[in-house]
Scaffold this motif. Sequence first.
Motif, PDB file in Angstrom:
ATOM      1  N   ALA A  81       0.832  -1.204   0.000  1.00 37.19           N
ATOM      2  CA  ALA A  81       0.000   0.000   0.000  1.00 37.19           C
ATOM      3  C   ALA A  81       0.860   1.244   0.000  1.00 37.19           C
ATOM      4  CB  ALA A  81      -0.918  -0.008   1.217  1.00 37.19           C
ATOM      5  N   SER A  85       0.703   3.656  -3.459  1.00 32.31           N
ATOM      6  CA  SER A  85       0.323   5.058  -3.377  1.00 32.31           C
ATOM      7  C   SER A  85       1.607   5.869  -3.289  1.00 32.31           C
ATOM      8  CB  SER A  85      -0.548   5.292  -2.161  1.00 32.31           C
ATOM      9  OG  SER A  85       0.189   5.000  -1.012  1.00 32.31           O
ATOM     10  N   ALA A 190     -12.483  -4.735   0.206  1.00 29.43           N
ATOM     11  CA  ALA A 190     -11.181  -4.154  -0.129  1.00 29.43           C
ATOM     12  C   ALA A 190     -10.998  -4.074  -1.632  1.00 29.43           C
ATOM     13  CB  ALA A 190     -10.068  -4.988   0.497  1.00 29.43           C
ATOM     14  N   LEU A 193     -13.188  -1.249  -2.895  1.00 27.97           N
ATOM     15  CA  LEU A 193     -12.690   0.069  -2.503  1.00 27.97           C
ATOM     16  C   LEU A 193     -11.425   0.437  -3.260  1.00 27.97           C
ATOM     17  CD1 LEU A 193     -13.193   0.119   1.330  1.00 27.97           C
ATOM     18  CD2 LEU A 193     -14.078   1.760  -0.283  1.00 27.97           C
ATOM     19  N   ALA A 194     -10.546  -0.536  -3.438  1.00 28.92           N
ATOM     20  CA  ALA A 194      -9.237  -0.217  -4.006  1.00 28.92           C
ATOM     21  C   ALA A 194      -9.236  -0.255  -5.514  1.00 28.92           C
ATOM     22  CB  ALA A 194      -8.190  -1.182  -3.468  1.00 28.92           C
ATOM     23  N   ARG A 196      -9.335   0.773  -9.104  1.00 34.45           N
ATOM     24  CA  ARG A 196      -9.135   2.087  -9.714  1.00 34.45           C
ATOM     25  C   ARG A 196     -10.195   2.309 -10.772  1.00 34.45           C
ATOM     26  NH1 ARG A 196      -4.567   5.201 -10.328  1.00 34.45           N
ATOM     27  NH2 ARG A 196      -3.238   3.581  -9.499  1.00 34.45           N
TER      28      ARG A 196
ATOM     29  N   LEU B  79      -6.540  -0.223   4.612  1.00 30.30           N
ATOM     30  CA  LEU B  79      -5.576   0.195   3.596  1.00 30.30           C
ATOM     31  C   LEU B  79      -6.280   0.542   2.290  1.00 30.30           C
ATOM     32  CD1 LEU B  79      -2.581  -2.133   4.276  1.00 30.30           C
ATOM     33  CD2 LEU B  79      -2.650   0.322   4.466  1.00 30.30           C
ATOM     34  N   ALA B  80      -7.343  -0.197   1.977  1.00 27.37           N
ATOM     35  CA  ALA B  80      -8.087   0.130   0.750  1.00 27.37           C
ATOM     36  C   ALA B  80      -8.714   1.510   0.863  1.00 27.37           C
ATOM     37  CB  ALA B  80      -9.153  -0.921   0.491  1.00 27.37           C
ATOM     38  N   ILE B  81      -9.262   1.819   2.037  1.00 22.08           N
ATOM     39  CA  ILE B  81      -9.856   3.148   2.230  1.00 22.08           C
ATOM     40  C   ILE B  81      -8.789   4.227   2.126  1.00 22.08           C
ATOM     41  CG2 ILE B  81     -10.947   4.634   3.946  1.00 22.08           C
ATOM     42  CD1 ILE B  81     -12.471   2.206   4.935  1.00 22.08           C
ATOM     43  N   LEU B  83      -5.994   4.086   0.529  1.00 21.53           N
ATOM     44  CA  LEU B  83      -5.567   4.183  -0.874  1.00 21.53           C
ATOM     45  C   LEU B  83      -6.530   5.050  -1.662  1.00 21.53           C
ATOM     46  CD1 LEU B  83      -3.070   2.577  -1.624  1.00 21.53           C
ATOM     47  CD2 LEU B  83      -4.506   1.037  -2.903  1.00 21.53           C
ATOM     48  N   GLN B  84      -7.818   4.820  -1.422  1.00 18.75           N
ATOM     49  CA  GLN B  84      -8.822   5.587  -2.156  1.00 18.75           C
ATOM     50  C   GLN B  84      -8.768   7.066  -1.757  1.00 18.75           C
ATOM     51  OE1 GLN B  84     -10.149   3.840  -4.365  1.00 18.75           O
ATOM     52  NE2 GLN B  84     -11.355   5.455  -5.296  1.00 18.75           N
ATOM     53  N   ARG B  87      -5.897   8.668  -3.420  1.00 23.08           N
ATOM     54  CA  ARG B  87      -6.157   8.926  -4.831  1.00 23.08           C
ATOM     55  C   ARG B  87      -7.043  10.142  -5.023  1.00 23.08           C
ATOM     56  NH1 ARG B  87      -7.592   3.072  -6.428  1.00 23.08           N
ATOM     57  NH2 ARG B  87      -5.511   2.172  -6.617  1.00 23.08           N
TER      58      ARG B  87
END
Lengths: 223, 102
Positions: A81, A85, A190, A193-194, A196, B79-81, B83-84, B87
């Motif tokens: 992660a 990012s 997940a 949410l992740a 793109r 972590l997904a939150i 990451l979003q 972005r």
Amino acid sequence: MSILDRLVLFLPTLGFFVLGTVILVSAWMVGQVRRITHAAFFMVLAFTGVAGVFVLLGADFLAGSQVLVYVGAIAVMFLFAIMVSDLKELSGPAAGSGPGGSGSRAPEGDGEAAAARTAARAWVLLAGLVAVAFAGIVLAAVAKAGLPEVSVPAASGEPTTVLIGRELFTKFLVPFEVASVVLLAALVGAIVLAAREDKDRGLGEEADSGAGAAGRRNGGVTA
Amino acid sequence: MIDVQYAVVLGVLLFGVGLFGALRSTNAVRILMCIELMLNAVNLNFVAFARMLPQGSAAGQVFAIFVMAVAAAEAAVGLAIILQVVRQRGVAHVDRINLLKG
């Protein structure tokens, strides 16, 4: 020979204190070190130390799963992660990064920066106060409770895997199934949410690629 | 021989260190790391207290396994939150995530 015996008896205690020091120092460094990648690696060190304490406490299966789950999965996920990012701010003490950064590069302090720095310092103080108060209260409770002197056998010899498996699939069967549902929901959440969302691609195309990914995933699971 | 008390004290101290780290840092990823450390401290306490159960019971260790499962789920979703948010907003600092602020 007797000295050697005593040394062997003393060895787990020594190992416990060494591991405890390693754990506490690296956990402290997770909060203090500047680069977030270094913090992740200190976190790995703390997790490994906890796995060692599990071994000393006679929980060998748990130590193994600690290494597998925390070091092998969670820490790697954190590193991914951080690297995915690709923010400069994530990996360096950017200006105005708050209490953690402490890197206000403007020594010719305009009042705003100085005020922010004071607020950050007060915040750190408050956080320390809360943590120390918590630890003090719980330690006092532990001291007052007077835990019985249950000494852990240094090496019980038999693995705990059988015991854990039996309990997991009899007494704790429903929580076990619930945990699997929780993990599935977290996995789906997940991914959703992740994922793109590309602006220049059409909705239909995106849905198609999503279906393809799902199909591939299903195929991978069943294969 | 390790006293159960030692392990409990270590768990408390680790939890305190994690709490301090989680409270003082503004980086969301670092806060998540400190939360993982706190969950680890809880696990340590579970395993330590499991030694006080009658022999032949592994309930404490089973609980620790459940905590691990929840920690893994929490880390994945968190972590997904993050990451979003990175972005969309370009920052991972919790002070500057103020989309809902009026």
